[in-house]
Design a protein around this motif. Structure first.
Motif, PDB file in Angstrom:
ATOM      1  N   GLY A   1     -18.748 -24.833   3.331  1.00 45.75           N
ATOM      2  CA  GLY A   1     -19.520 -23.975   3.896  1.00 45.75           C
ATOM      3  C   GLY A   1     -19.912 -22.960   2.802  1.00 45.75           C
ATOM      4  O   GLY A   1     -19.213 -23.003   1.598  1.00 45.75           O
ATOM      5  N   ASP A   2     -21.110 -22.113   2.806  1.00 43.11           N
ATOM      6  CA  ASP A   2     -21.257 -21.045   1.981  1.00 43.11           C
ATOM      7  C   ASP A   2     -20.262 -20.285   1.566  1.00 43.11           C
ATOM      8  O   ASP A   2     -19.248 -20.019   2.355  1.00 43.11           O
ATOM      9  CB  ASP A   2     -22.519 -20.396   2.514  1.00 43.11           C
ATOM     10  CG  ASP A   2     -24.017 -21.296   2.431  1.00 43.11           C
ATOM     11  OD1 ASP A   2     -23.866 -22.424   2.074  1.00 43.11           O
ATOM     12  OD2 ASP A   2     -24.882 -20.475   2.528  1.00 43.11           O
ATOM     13  N   VAL A   3     -20.344 -19.546   0.698  1.00 47.44           N
ATOM     14  CA  VAL A   3     -19.473 -18.483   0.189  1.00 47.44           C
ATOM     15  C   VAL A   3     -19.312 -17.397   1.122  1.00 47.44           C
ATOM     16  O   VAL A   3     -20.367 -16.910   2.044  1.00 47.44           O
ATOM     17  CB  VAL A   3     -19.927 -17.798  -1.434  1.00 47.44           C
ATOM     18  CG1 VAL A   3     -20.981 -16.764  -1.047  1.00 47.44           C
ATOM     19  CG2 VAL A   3     -18.620 -16.915  -1.776  1.00 47.44           C
ATOM     20  N   ALA A   4     -18.027 -16.658   1.701  1.00 47.27           N
ATOM     21  CA  ALA A   4     -17.927 -15.717   2.364  1.00 47.27           C
ATOM     22  C   ALA A   4     -18.100 -15.993   3.993  1.00 47.27           C
ATOM     23  O   ALA A   4     -18.207 -15.167   4.653  1.00 47.27           O
ATOM     24  CB  ALA A   4     -18.784 -14.382   1.899  1.00 47.27           C
TER      25      ALA A   4
ATOM     26  N   PHE B   1     -19.962 -22.025   9.219  1.00 45.20           N
ATOM     27  CA  PHE B   1     -20.910 -21.141   8.899  1.00 45.20           C
ATOM     28  C   PHE B   1     -20.748 -19.896   9.630  1.00 45.20           C
ATOM     29  O   PHE B   1     -19.663 -19.666  10.233  1.00 45.20           O
ATOM     30  CB  PHE B   1     -22.346 -21.399   9.357  1.00 45.20           C
ATOM     31  CG  PHE B   1     -22.691 -21.529  10.858  1.00 45.20           C
ATOM     32  CD1 PHE B   1     -23.150 -20.278  11.420  1.00 45.20           C
ATOM     33  CD2 PHE B   1     -22.279 -22.571  11.478  1.00 45.20           C
ATOM     34  CE1 PHE B   1     -23.460 -20.320  13.007  1.00 45.20           C
ATOM     35  CE2 PHE B   1     -22.482 -22.602  12.880  1.00 45.20           C
ATOM     36  CZ  PHE B   1     -23.139 -21.349  13.725  1.00 45.20           C
ATOM     37  N   ASP B   2     -21.268 -18.601   8.987  1.00 46.71           N
ATOM     38  CA  ASP B   2     -21.048 -17.260   9.462  1.00 46.71           C
ATOM     39  C   ASP B   2     -22.117 -16.891  10.761  1.00 46.71           C
ATOM     40  O   ASP B   2     -22.986 -17.021  10.484  1.00 46.71           O
ATOM     41  CB  ASP B   2     -21.015 -16.213   8.512  1.00 46.71           C
ATOM     42  CG  ASP B   2     -20.808 -14.834   8.743  1.00 46.71           C
ATOM     43  OD1 ASP B   2     -20.741 -14.434   9.966  1.00 46.71           O
ATOM     44  OD2 ASP B   2     -20.860 -14.029   7.826  1.00 46.71           O
ATOM     45  N   LEU B   3     -21.725 -16.601  11.781  1.00 50.39           N
ATOM     46  CA  LEU B   3     -22.612 -16.347  13.077  1.00 50.39           C
ATOM     47  C   LEU B   3     -23.357 -15.158  12.609  1.00 50.39           C
ATOM     48  O   LEU B   3     -24.385 -14.627  13.307  1.00 50.39           O
ATOM     49  CB  LEU B   3     -21.810 -16.119  13.934  1.00 50.39           C
ATOM     50  CG  LEU B   3     -21.105 -17.344  14.817  1.00 50.39           C
ATOM     51  CD1 LEU B   3     -20.099 -17.071  15.810  1.00 50.39           C
ATOM     52  CD2 LEU B   3     -22.214 -18.268  15.653  1.00 50.39           C
ATOM     53  N   THR B   4     -22.992 -14.204  11.807  1.00 50.91           N
ATOM     54  CA  THR B   4     -23.819 -13.064  11.561  1.00 50.91           C
ATOM     55  C   THR B   4     -24.633 -13.277  10.239  1.00 50.91           C
ATOM     56  O   THR B   4     -25.238 -12.287   9.795  1.00 50.91           O
ATOM     57  CB  THR B   4     -22.835 -11.980  11.092  1.00 50.91           C
ATOM     58  OG1 THR B   4     -21.976 -12.151  10.040  1.00 50.91           O
ATOM     59  CG2 THR B   4     -21.774 -11.758  12.235  1.00 50.91           C
ATOM     60  N   ASN B   5     -24.761 -14.593   9.788  1.00 51.58           N
ATOM     61  CA  ASN B   5     -25.414 -14.760   8.376  1.00 51.58           C
ATOM     62  C   ASN B   5     -26.487 -15.770   8.577  1.00 51.58           C
ATOM     63  O   ASN B   5     -25.850 -17.359   8.561  1.00 51.58           O
ATOM     64  CB  ASN B   5     -24.313 -14.892   7.241  1.00 51.58           C
ATOM     65  CG  ASN B   5     -25.226 -15.214   5.902  1.00 51.58           C
ATOM     66  OD1 ASN B   5     -26.238 -15.749   5.932  1.00 51.58           O
ATOM     67  ND2 ASN B   5     -24.388 -15.013   4.854  1.00 51.58           N
TER      68      ASN B   5
END
Length: 196
Positions: free
Chosen positions: A25-28, A112-116
Motif C-alpha cells: 500500500g501507499d506510504v503512511a 489503504f487509509d480510509l481517510t486518504n
C-alpha cells in the motif's frame, strides 16, 4: 509455501504450514502499525499507537495462528511504500527482482487509509503489480476506521472494488486493535482455500 514441523512449541507436533505474506500500500497508510499490532496482539491503547517512522526497506514479522485444519506460521513482510508513485521498484531494486519478491508470496494484504482517497485509488495498481501469472490470495484492508469523521470513502465503495477484484474486505484500526486479527485470519483462510 513451506511445510514445517514445530515441535518446540507444540507438545503434539503435527504438520504446520508456513506462508510468506506481504503487506502492500501507499506510504503512511498504517502497514507497519497493523503488523506490529498483530505481532504484539495489542492495540495502541487509550493514548493511541505511537506514530512509527516510515519503513525504509523491508521489515519481517512472524506469528503462528490457528487455521481450521492445522496451524499456519505467517512470515509477514512489510514493504516501504512510496509517496510519489506506488509502483516504484521495491528498495530501488530492478523491476524483475521486485516481481520475484511478489511471486514468492502466498498472500497479500492490500492496505489503504480510509481517510486518504488517493491511497484507495492506487489499490488496483498494487493489485495488478502483485498478482502476476499465479495470483496469491488477497485481502483488501481499509485501515484507520476509528477516524470516522475523517473518512474519505464509504464501505460501499470499497465493497464495489473488492467485488471487481474478487477478494474479501476488512476495515481495521491498529490504534484500537479492531479487526486486525480478523484481517490476517481471513488472509490465512484464503491461502488455505487456494491450496485446497
Amino acid at each position: 509455501m513451506e511445510t514445517v514441523t514445530d515441535s518446540s512449541q507444540d507438545p503434539n507436533p503435527k504438520e504446520h504450514f508456513q506462508f510468506h505474506v506481504i503487506v502492500l500500500g501507499d506510504v503512511a497508510v498504517g502497514k507497519s502499525l497493523l503488523l506490529r499490532c498483530f505481532a504484539d496482539r495489542s492495540g495502541g491503547g487509550p493514548g493511541g499507537a505511537a506514530t512509527p517512522s516510515p519503513t525504509i526497506s523491508v521489515e519481517f514479522y512472524n506469528r503462528t495462528i490457528l487455521i481450521p485444519t492445522s496451524k499456519a506460521k505467517l512470515q509477514r513482510w512489510d514493504t516501504a511504500g512510496s509517496g510519489e508513485y506506488p509502483l516504484k521498484p521495491l528498495l530501488g531494486m530492478p523491476r524483475s527482482i521486485t516481481r520475484s519478491f511478489y511471486r514468492s508470496a502466498a498472500g497479500v494484504l492490500l492496505v489503504f487509509d480510509l481517510t486518504n482517497w488517493t491511497s484507495f485509488e492506487h489499490i488496483p495498481e498494487w493489485y495488478h503489480e502483485a498478482a502476476g501469472d499465479q495470483p496469491p490470495a488477497f485481502v483488501l484492508v481499509g485501515h484507520k476506521c476509528d477516524l470516522l469523521a475523517e473518512q474519505a470513502m464509504s464501505g460501499e465503495e470499497a465493497g464495489h472494488l473488492t467485488t471487481n477484484l474478487g477478494m474479501a474486505f476488512v476495515e481495521t484500526s491498529a490504534r484500537s486493535n479492531f479487526n486486525v486479527e480478523l484481517a490476517f485470519q481471513t488472509l490465512a483462510g484464503g491461502i488455505q482455500q487456494a491450496l485446497g
